[in-house]
Design a protein around this motif. Sequence first.
Motif, mmCIF file in Angstrom:
data_model
loop_
_atom_site.group_PDB
_atom_site.id
_atom_site.type_symbol
_atom_site.label_atom_id
_atom_site.label_comp_id
_atom_site.label_asym_id
_atom_site.label_seq_id
_atom_site.Cartn_x
_atom_site.Cartn_y
_atom_site.Cartn_z
ATOM 1 N N VAL A 141 -43.011 33.199 48.268
ATOM 2 C CA VAL A 141 -42.184 32.031 48.528
ATOM 3 C C VAL A 141 -40.825 32.543 48.985
ATOM 4 C CG1 VAL A 141 -41.038 30.037 47.470
ATOM 5 C CG2 VAL A 141 -43.408 30.577 46.874
ATOM 6 N N ILE A 142 -40.241 31.904 49.999
ATOM 7 C CA ILE A 142 -39.025 32.425 50.625
ATOM 8 C C ILE A 142 -37.875 31.421 50.536
ATOM 9 C CG2 ILE A 142 -37.971 33.106 52.828
ATOM 10 C CD1 ILE A 142 -40.581 34.365 53.632
ATOM 11 N N PHE A 143 -36.719 31.913 50.175
ATOM 12 C CA PHE A 143 -35.461 31.190 50.348
ATOM 13 C C PHE A 143 -34.705 31.917 51.449
ATOM 14 C CE2 PHE A 143 -30.997 30.499 49.928
ATOM 15 C CZ PHE A 143 -30.842 29.199 49.492
ATOM 16 N N PHE A 144 -34.344 31.202 52.515
ATOM 17 C CA PHE A 144 -33.582 31.856 53.578
ATOM 18 C C PHE A 144 -32.444 30.950 54.028
ATOM 19 C CE2 PHE A 144 -36.640 29.335 55.940
ATOM 20 C CZ PHE A 144 -36.025 29.002 57.135
ATOM 21 N N GLY A 145 -31.395 31.587 54.536
ATOM 22 C CA GLY A 145 -30.237 30.835 55.018
ATOM 23 C C GLY A 145 -28.950 31.303 54.372
ATOM 24 N N GLU A 146 -27.942 30.452 54.442
ATOM 25 C CA GLU A 146 -26.627 30.757 53.870
ATOM 26 C C GLU A 146 -26.725 30.832 52.350
ATOM 27 O OE1 GLU A 146 -22.474 31.466 53.751
ATOM 28 O OE2 GLU A 146 -23.849 31.425 55.465
ATOM 29 N N LEU A 147 -26.270 31.952 51.774
ATOM 30 C CA LEU A 147 -26.319 32.118 50.323
ATOM 31 C C LEU A 147 -25.005 31.623 49.731
ATOM 32 C CD1 LEU A 147 -28.066 35.599 50.021
ATOM 33 C CD2 LEU A 147 -29.075 33.319 50.207
ATOM 34 N N ALA A 148 -24.860 30.298 49.706
ATOM 35 C CA ALA A 148 -23.671 29.640 49.160
ATOM 36 C C ALA A 148 -24.100 28.727 48.024
ATOM 37 C CB ALA A 148 -22.962 28.840 50.252
ATOM 38 N N SER A 149 -23.162 28.406 47.123
ATOM 39 C CA SER A 149 -23.504 27.621 45.934
ATOM 40 C C SER A 149 -24.087 26.259 46.290
ATOM 41 C CB SER A 149 -22.263 27.452 45.049
ATOM 42 O OG SER A 149 -21.226 26.789 45.758
ATOM 43 N N TRP A 150 -23.608 25.631 47.358
ATOM 44 C CA TRP A 150 -24.101 24.300 47.697
ATOM 45 C C TRP A 150 -25.550 24.326 48.167
ATOM 46 C CZ3 TRP A 150 -25.522 23.165 52.769
ATOM 47 C CH2 TRP A 150 -25.045 24.028 53.750
ATOM 48 N N GLN A 151 -26.061 25.531 48.535
ATOM 49 C CA GLN A 151 -27.441 25.636 48.993
ATOM 50 C C GLN A 151 -28.444 25.701 47.839
ATOM 51 O OE1 GLN A 151 -28.683 25.312 51.910
ATOM 52 N NE2 GLN A 151 -27.527 26.340 53.511
ATOM 53 N N GLY A 152 -27.951 25.735 46.601
ATOM 54 C CA GLY A 152 -28.848 25.704 45.454
ATOM 55 C C GLY A 152 -29.434 27.046 45.068
ATOM 56 N N ILE A 153 -28.784 28.147 45.463
ATOM 57 C CA ILE A 153 -29.319 29.465 45.148
ATOM 58 C C ILE A 153 -29.363 29.708 43.633
ATOM 59 C CG2 ILE A 153 -27.060 30.579 45.432
ATOM 60 C CD1 ILE A 153 -30.506 32.091 46.312
ATOM 61 N N GLU A 154 -28.409 29.110 42.895
ATOM 62 C CA GLU A 154 -28.456 29.256 41.426
ATOM 63 C C GLU A 154 -29.719 28.623 40.853
ATOM 64 O OE1 GLU A 154 -25.808 27.948 43.070
ATOM 65 O OE2 GLU A 154 -23.897 28.536 42.102
ATOM 66 N N THR A 155 -30.109 27.470 41.413
ATOM 67 C CA THR A 155 -31.329 26.799 40.963
ATOM 68 C C THR A 155 -32.552 27.658 41.250
ATOM 69 O OG1 THR A 155 -30.347 24.617 41.321
ATOM 70 C CG2 THR A 155 -32.751 24.737 41.243
ATOM 71 N N VAL A 156 -32.566 28.287 42.411
ATOM 72 C CA VAL A 156 -33.695 29.152 42.786
ATOM 73 C C VAL A 156 -33.808 30.331 41.822
ATOM 74 C CG1 VAL A 156 -34.598 30.698 44.574
ATOM 75 C CG2 VAL A 156 -33.610 28.483 45.205
ATOM 76 N N LEU A 157 -32.677 30.983 41.550
ATOM 77 C CA LEU A 157 -32.700 32.138 40.644
ATOM 78 C C LEU A 157 -33.072 31.723 39.224
ATOM 79 C CD1 LEU A 157 -29.528 34.042 41.918
ATOM 80 C CD2 LEU A 157 -31.933 34.586 42.376
ATOM 81 N N ALA A 158 -32.593 30.551 38.795
ATOM 82 C CA ALA A 158 -32.937 30.068 37.452
ATOM 83 C C ALA A 158 -34.424 29.727 37.370
ATOM 84 C CB ALA A 158 -32.087 28.845 37.104
#
Length: 324
Positions: A141-158
């Motif tokens: 499964v891939i997350f790609f794009g801007e690694l900014a807080s508004w993109q929900g990267i914290e949710t992905v890592l959690a």
Amino acid sequence: MRLIASEHRSDGARRLLDIVATQLRIIAAAPRTGLLYLRAHPLALPAVLFSRLLGCKVILEVNGSGDDVFIAHPGTAVLRPLLSRAGSLQYRLTNHVVTVTPGLARLMAAKISAGKITALTNGAPLRLSSLAQEPGRPPVVIFFGELASWQGIETVLAAKASGHWPDGVRLEIIGSGSMASAAETAAQSDPTLTFRGRLPQAEVHERVAESYATLSVQSGRVRRNLHGVAPLKVAESLMLGTPVILSDLGGHSDVLKGVGYRWIVPADSPVELAEMVGALVAETDAGTVRRDAISAIAQENLSWEAIGKKTADLIEGVIAETAA
């Protein structure tokens, strides 16, 4: 038509120089140009102002509420009053505004006449559909794009760190930005999480086409997302035949719910995200997720060709209007 683009370098000082150079090229071209179509940005004011003074009409494309620059570059917060005024002045100067979600259109209606606003979502080129293929193994499964807080990267890592993430499913994170260090740190302690940094677009598309799914789970705790989101990566992934799990924030999620798409989760919900990843992987292995059907959704609803035709009609209409 003439395309003028900046280099999009990651280094702050060089990025600023690129922006200045791009503004100067736009201003120099304005006397020979009937219309300027420009993505809205506070630092674009010189190009908009001088283009209008030189008799060139302007259409601004609005992809966010205006908070993006302050989220991606926290150091600019001290300049917020000045940059916000610069943005507001651009909207008053422009001939027309295009927003990528209806929510952003409603936001802009508080600043300018509603008759000067059109909502046209983001899309992807039909040619990407030719790259669609069955996913590889093991499941990725891939997350790609801007690694900014508004993109929900914290949710992905959690979600990945939760006990609900499905066994045997790898996560790849591709991109750069203020949250890159958090992604890299997480990858160091999790052998099933890979941080790849920024990759060429063609390679990203190749990896996405081979993956089981991508994630576009923007945060609902960030004000800029409350007017809907329509990131390019949603349309790109679907056009490639790859399912996207996305936040229910309006914009693309409303378009997709309207055609029966169901891989949508509440924003900021890591457990529900992890469980949906598990369900999607299981259904894919069972053969009930058809990649051609996923791509067809994008071809019918999110193609640049169809959206571009509407944009071209709008541009022709603005050009035909009596000069403001």
